[in-house]
Design a protein around this motif. Structure first.
Motif, PDB file in Angstrom:
ATOM      1  N   LYS A  12     -28.970 138.834  50.816  1.00  0.00           N
ATOM      2  CA  LYS A  12     -27.621 138.930  51.390  1.00  0.00           C
ATOM      3  C   LYS A  12     -26.730 137.813  50.858  1.00  0.00           C
ATOM      4  CE  LYS A  12     -25.089 139.235  55.711  1.00  0.00           C
ATOM      5  NZ  LYS A  12     -25.120 139.148  57.156  1.00  0.00           N
ATOM      6  N   ALA A  13     -27.256 136.607  50.796  1.00  0.00           N
ATOM      7  CA  ALA A  13     -26.492 135.478  50.264  1.00  0.00           C
ATOM      8  C   ALA A  13     -26.143 135.713  48.794  1.00  0.00           C
ATOM      9  CB  ALA A  13     -27.282 134.184  50.428  1.00  0.00           C
ATOM     10  N   LEU A  14     -27.101 136.220  48.022  1.00  0.00           N
ATOM     11  CA  LEU A  14     -26.848 136.512  46.613  1.00  0.00           C
ATOM     12  C   LEU A  14     -25.797 137.596  46.475  1.00  0.00           C
ATOM     13  CD1 LEU A  14     -27.439 136.168  43.602  1.00  0.00           C
ATOM     14  CD2 LEU A  14     -29.343 137.781  43.877  1.00  0.00           C
ATOM     15  N   PHE A  15     -25.872 138.627  47.308  1.00  0.00           N
ATOM     16  CA  PHE A  15     -24.891 139.709  47.243  1.00  0.00           C
ATOM     17  C   PHE A  15     -23.492 139.184  47.552  1.00  0.00           C
ATOM     18  CE2 PHE A  15     -22.383 143.135  49.132  1.00  0.00           C
ATOM     19  CZ  PHE A  15     -22.393 144.029  48.078  1.00  0.00           C
ATOM     20  N   GLU A  16     -23.382 138.355  48.573  1.00  0.00           N
ATOM     21  CA  GLU A  16     -22.072 137.796  48.921  1.00  0.00           C
ATOM     22  C   GLU A  16     -21.526 136.938  47.786  1.00  0.00           C
ATOM     23  OE1 GLU A  16     -22.627 135.857  52.705  1.00  0.00           O
ATOM     24  OE2 GLU A  16     -22.885 137.777  53.748  1.00  0.00           O
ATOM     25  N   TYR A  17     -22.384 136.106  47.206  1.00  0.00           N
ATOM     26  CA  TYR A  17     -21.975 135.268  46.073  1.00  0.00           C
ATOM     27  C   TYR A  17     -21.547 136.145  44.896  1.00  0.00           C
ATOM     28  CZ  TYR A  17     -22.269 132.131  42.072  1.00  0.00           C
ATOM     29  OH  TYR A  17     -21.983 131.440  40.927  1.00  0.00           O
ATOM     30  N   ALA A  18     -22.368 137.128  44.564  1.00  0.00           N
ATOM     31  CA  ALA A  18     -22.074 138.002  43.420  1.00  0.00           C
ATOM     32  C   ALA A  18     -20.793 138.801  43.651  1.00  0.00           C
ATOM     33  CB  ALA A  18     -23.250 138.936  43.160  1.00  0.00           C
ATOM     34  N   SER A  19     -20.567 139.245  44.881  1.00  0.00           N
ATOM     35  CA  SER A  19     -19.343 139.989  45.198  1.00  0.00           C
ATOM     36  C   SER A  19     -18.117 139.105  45.031  1.00  0.00           C
ATOM     37  CB  SER A  19     -19.400 140.542  46.623  1.00  0.00           C
ATOM     38  OG  SER A  19     -20.427 141.490  46.730  1.00  0.00           O
ATOM     39  N   GLU A  20     -18.211 137.870  45.511  1.00  0.00           N
ATOM     40  CA  GLU A  20     -17.090 136.935  45.388  1.00  0.00           C
ATOM     41  C   GLU A  20     -16.771 136.623  43.929  1.00  0.00           C
ATOM     42  OE1 GLU A  20     -18.125 133.445  47.617  1.00  0.00           O
ATOM     43  OE2 GLU A  20     -18.148 134.536  49.521  1.00  0.00           O
ATOM     44  N   ARG A  77     -28.846 130.437  38.180  1.00  0.00           N
ATOM     45  CA  ARG A  77     -28.648 129.552  39.335  1.00  0.00           C
ATOM     46  C   ARG A  77     -29.469 130.038  40.530  1.00  0.00           C
ATOM     47  NH1 ARG A  77     -22.719 128.728  40.777  1.00  0.00           N
ATOM     48  NH2 ARG A  77     -23.604 127.118  42.095  1.00  0.00           N
ATOM     49  N   PHE A  78     -29.547 131.352  40.693  1.00  0.00           N
ATOM     50  CA  PHE A  78     -30.303 131.889  41.817  1.00  0.00           C
ATOM     51  C   PHE A  78     -31.791 131.601  41.662  1.00  0.00           C
ATOM     52  CE2 PHE A  78     -32.398 135.353  44.190  1.00  0.00           C
ATOM     53  CZ  PHE A  78     -31.942 135.014  45.464  1.00  0.00           C
ATOM     54  N   MET A  79     -32.320 131.769  40.460  1.00  0.00           N
ATOM     55  CA  MET A  79     -33.740 131.481  40.225  1.00  0.00           C
ATOM     56  C   MET A  79     -34.031 129.999  40.450  1.00  0.00           C
ATOM     57  SD  MET A  79     -35.302 134.220  39.783  1.00  0.00           S
ATOM     58  CE  MET A  79     -34.807 135.909  39.560  1.00  0.00           C
TER      59      MET A  79
END
Length: 180
Positions: A12-20, A77-79
């Protein structure tokens, strides 16, 4: 803490970051590649869980498996975040959770048609049209698998729904009726 909850939170955090940062579709494609890599190469799980494999090598292995390039800063960055938090072993579950979130947010249904033999092009096109009519405005992510154990007919799975019109299922139902 729940094993399913942690991957969901990271996804969810990754999705929010990627969406932004307007790269949610790219991350979706990378997560698809990563989940496929885990499915096709069981030794990937062992390598990521192996305490003797260095952090740098694990990050490199996962970014390569996802198809990421040097320019994919979000994935890199996510990895690194996963490595910092000792969560690299959850990469597969996080990828699957991300795919689920992305599909839900973009109204995409995962459709899998399994038939006993390859379908004729016209027959498959007609089936796709029927499924699309059932889905309405949703987009269809279509997969076709072959499973000779079905004997004949087909199975359609749409997210959590399943229609089984196979000969194997008919025989199973007949056996159950005969036993009662």
């Amino acid at each position: 803490m729940n094993q399913g909850l942690i991957p969901s939170r990271y996804a969810k955090a990754l999705f929010e970051y990627a969406s932004e940062h307007d790269c949610d579709k790219l991350v979706f494609e990378r997560m698809q590649a990563l989940s496929e890599a885990f499915a096709s190469e069981p030794s990937l799980v062992k390598a990521v869980r192996n305490p003797y494999v260095s952090r740098r090598d694990k990050i490199q292995l996962l970014t390569t498996a996802s198809g990421s390039t040097e320019g994919d800063s979000a994935m890199t960055r996510f990895m690194e975040l996963l490595a910092d938090n000792n969560r690299l072993d959850m990469a597969r579950d996080i990828a699957l959770a991300y795919l689920k979130i992305y599909r839900r947010e973009h109204n995409i249904c995962l459709v899998t048609v399994t038939s006993a033999a390859p379908m004729a092009e016209a027959e498959e096109k007609r089936l796709k049209q029927l499924i699309q009519r059932h889905l309405g405005s949703a987009t269809m992510e279509y997969n076709h698998l072959i499973n000779p154990d079905l004997i004949g007919g087909f199975q359609v799975s749409i997210d959590n729904e399943k229609l089984d019109a196979s000969v194997a299922n008919e025989l199973k139902q007949l056996r159950l009726k005969l036993l009662n």
